[in-house]
Design an enzyme around this catalytic site. Structure first.
Site, PDB file in Angstrom:
ATOM      1  N   HIS A  77      75.081  69.577  15.821  1.00  0.00           N
ATOM      2  CA  HIS A  77      74.847  70.725  16.683  1.00  0.00           C
ATOM      3  C   HIS A  77      75.269  72.030  15.992  1.00  0.00           C
ATOM      4  CE1 HIS A  77      74.550  68.278  20.669  1.00  0.00           C
ATOM      5  NE2 HIS A  77      73.799  67.802  19.689  1.00  0.00           N
ATOM      6  N   GLU A  79      77.002  74.630  16.953  1.00  0.00           N
ATOM      7  CA  GLU A  79      78.409  75.029  17.089  1.00  0.00           C
ATOM      8  C   GLU A  79      79.279  74.217  16.135  1.00  0.00           C
ATOM      9  OE1 GLU A  79      76.220  74.077  19.347  1.00  0.00           O
ATOM     10  OE2 GLU A  79      76.669  74.810  21.354  1.00  0.00           O
ATOM     11  N   CYS A 103      77.069  71.925  24.681  1.00  0.00           N
ATOM     12  CA  CYS A 103      77.184  70.612  25.318  1.00  0.00           C
ATOM     13  C   CYS A 103      78.665  70.200  25.354  1.00  0.00           C
ATOM     14  CB  CYS A 103      76.363  69.577  24.540  1.00  0.00           C
ATOM     15  SG  CYS A 103      77.136  69.106  22.981  1.00  0.00           S
TER      16      CYS A 103
HETATM   17  O1  LIG Z   1      75.565  72.249  22.302  1.00  0.00           O
HETATM   18  C1  LIG Z   1      74.446  72.044  21.796  1.00  0.00           C
HETATM   19  C2  LIG Z   1      73.466  71.303  22.439  1.00  0.00           C
HETATM   20  C3  LIG Z   1      72.320  70.986  21.778  1.00  0.00           C
HETATM   21  N1  LIG Z   1      72.133  71.400  20.512  1.00  0.00           N
HETATM   22  C4  LIG Z   1      70.918  70.993  19.795  1.00  0.00           C
HETATM   23  C5  LIG Z   1      70.797  69.516  19.567  1.00  0.00           C
HETATM   24  C6  LIG Z   1      69.315  69.291  19.568  1.00  0.00           C
HETATM   25  O2  LIG Z   1      68.831  69.522  18.238  1.00  0.00           O
HETATM   26  C7  LIG Z   1      68.796  70.360  20.507  1.00  0.00           C
HETATM   27  C8  LIG Z   1      68.566  69.850  21.913  1.00  0.00           C
HETATM   28  O3  LIG Z   1      67.354  69.190  21.933  1.00  0.00           O
HETATM   29  P1  LIG Z   1      66.525  68.948  23.308  1.00  0.00           P
HETATM   30  O4  LIG Z   1      65.172  68.533  22.825  1.00  0.00           O
HETATM   31  O5  LIG Z   1      66.490  70.268  24.039  1.00  0.00           O
HETATM   32  O6  LIG Z   1      67.242  67.885  24.059  1.00  0.00           O
HETATM   33  O7  LIG Z   1      69.793  71.357  20.568  1.00  0.00           O
HETATM   34  C9  LIG Z   1      73.069  72.182  19.868  1.00  0.00           C
HETATM   35  O8  LIG Z   1      72.896  72.574  18.706  1.00  0.00           O
HETATM   36  N2  LIG Z   1      74.193  72.506  20.555  1.00  0.00           N
HETATM   37 ZN   LIG Z   2      76.596  70.370  21.279  1.00  0.00          ZN
END
Ligand SMILES: O=c1ccn([C@H]2C[C@H](O)[C@@H](COP(=O)(O)O)O2)c(=O)[nH]1
Ligand SMILES: [Zn+2]
Length: 163
Positions: A77, A79, A103
């Site tokens: 991710h 962050e 997240c």
């Molecule tokens: O805190 C977060 C949450 C999600 N991400 C990234 C991880 C994935 O590459 C996408 C989410 O994909 P979806 O198709 O929208 O489920 O976003 C992040 O970097 N940081």
């Molecule tokens: Zn995340």
């Protein structure tokens, strides 16, 4: 006379997060993060992507299907990349600018790193348990979450030269 239409610190740092997210190869959600210290200095940036030293071609971008055939177990991710790209620098009291609300896994890492403020734009997963857990943890850990409401929808940059 000095210019008056310069961008604010918040626009600058969120803009850098968005630009960083443009490096992401995720076809559905591009996330960028920018960590800033108390003197408005950029400490680190990151975006969501697969693992260093591995070929992107070896991993799937699928969202659905068998867990191991989706991106979810493999993608790092934004962050977390920003925190790791700081290479152990002290992040105590820093802020993080991220275009998507973090997240629960990123929330844990943000809290443990000492970051005290989260500036975000989009909260598209607000109804998920992951985001609810993030908000609960941020509240308990006294990490302030601030939703930016930019005064403009777009900032344009141009590579055009004058010569
Ligand atoms: O805190 C977060 C949450 C999600 N991400 C990234 C991880 C994935 O590459 C996408 C989410 O994909 P979806 O198709 O929208 O489920 O976003 C992040 O970097 N940081
Ligand atoms: Zn995340």
């Amino acid at each position: 006379m000095k210019r008056t239409d310069y961008i604010s610190w918040d626009e600058y740092f969120m803009g850098i997060s968005l630009l960083s997210g443009m490096r992401s190869k995720d076809p559905s959600t591009q996330v960028g993060a920018c960590i800033v210290d108390m003197d408005n200095r950029i400490v680190s940036i990151g975006y969501n992507g697969f693992l260093n030293g591995c070929s992107d071609e070896d991993f799937p971008w699928e969202r659905e299907g068998d867990f191991l055939n989706t991106k979810y177990p493999y993608v790092v991710h934004a962050e977390q990349n920003a925190i790791l790209n700081a290479r152990g620098k002290n992040l105590e009291g820093c802020s993080i600018y991220v275009n998507l609300f973090p997240c629960h896994d990123c929330a844990r890492n943000i809290i443990q790193s000492g970051i005290k403020k989260v500036y975000y734009l989009d909260d598209k997963y607000k109804d998920t348990d992951s985001t609810k857990a993030s908000k609960f943890m941020f509240e308990k850990a006294k990490v302030e979450c601030i939703r930016l409401k930019p005064r403009t929808e777009k900032i344009e940059i141009s590579f055009k030269t004058q010569d």
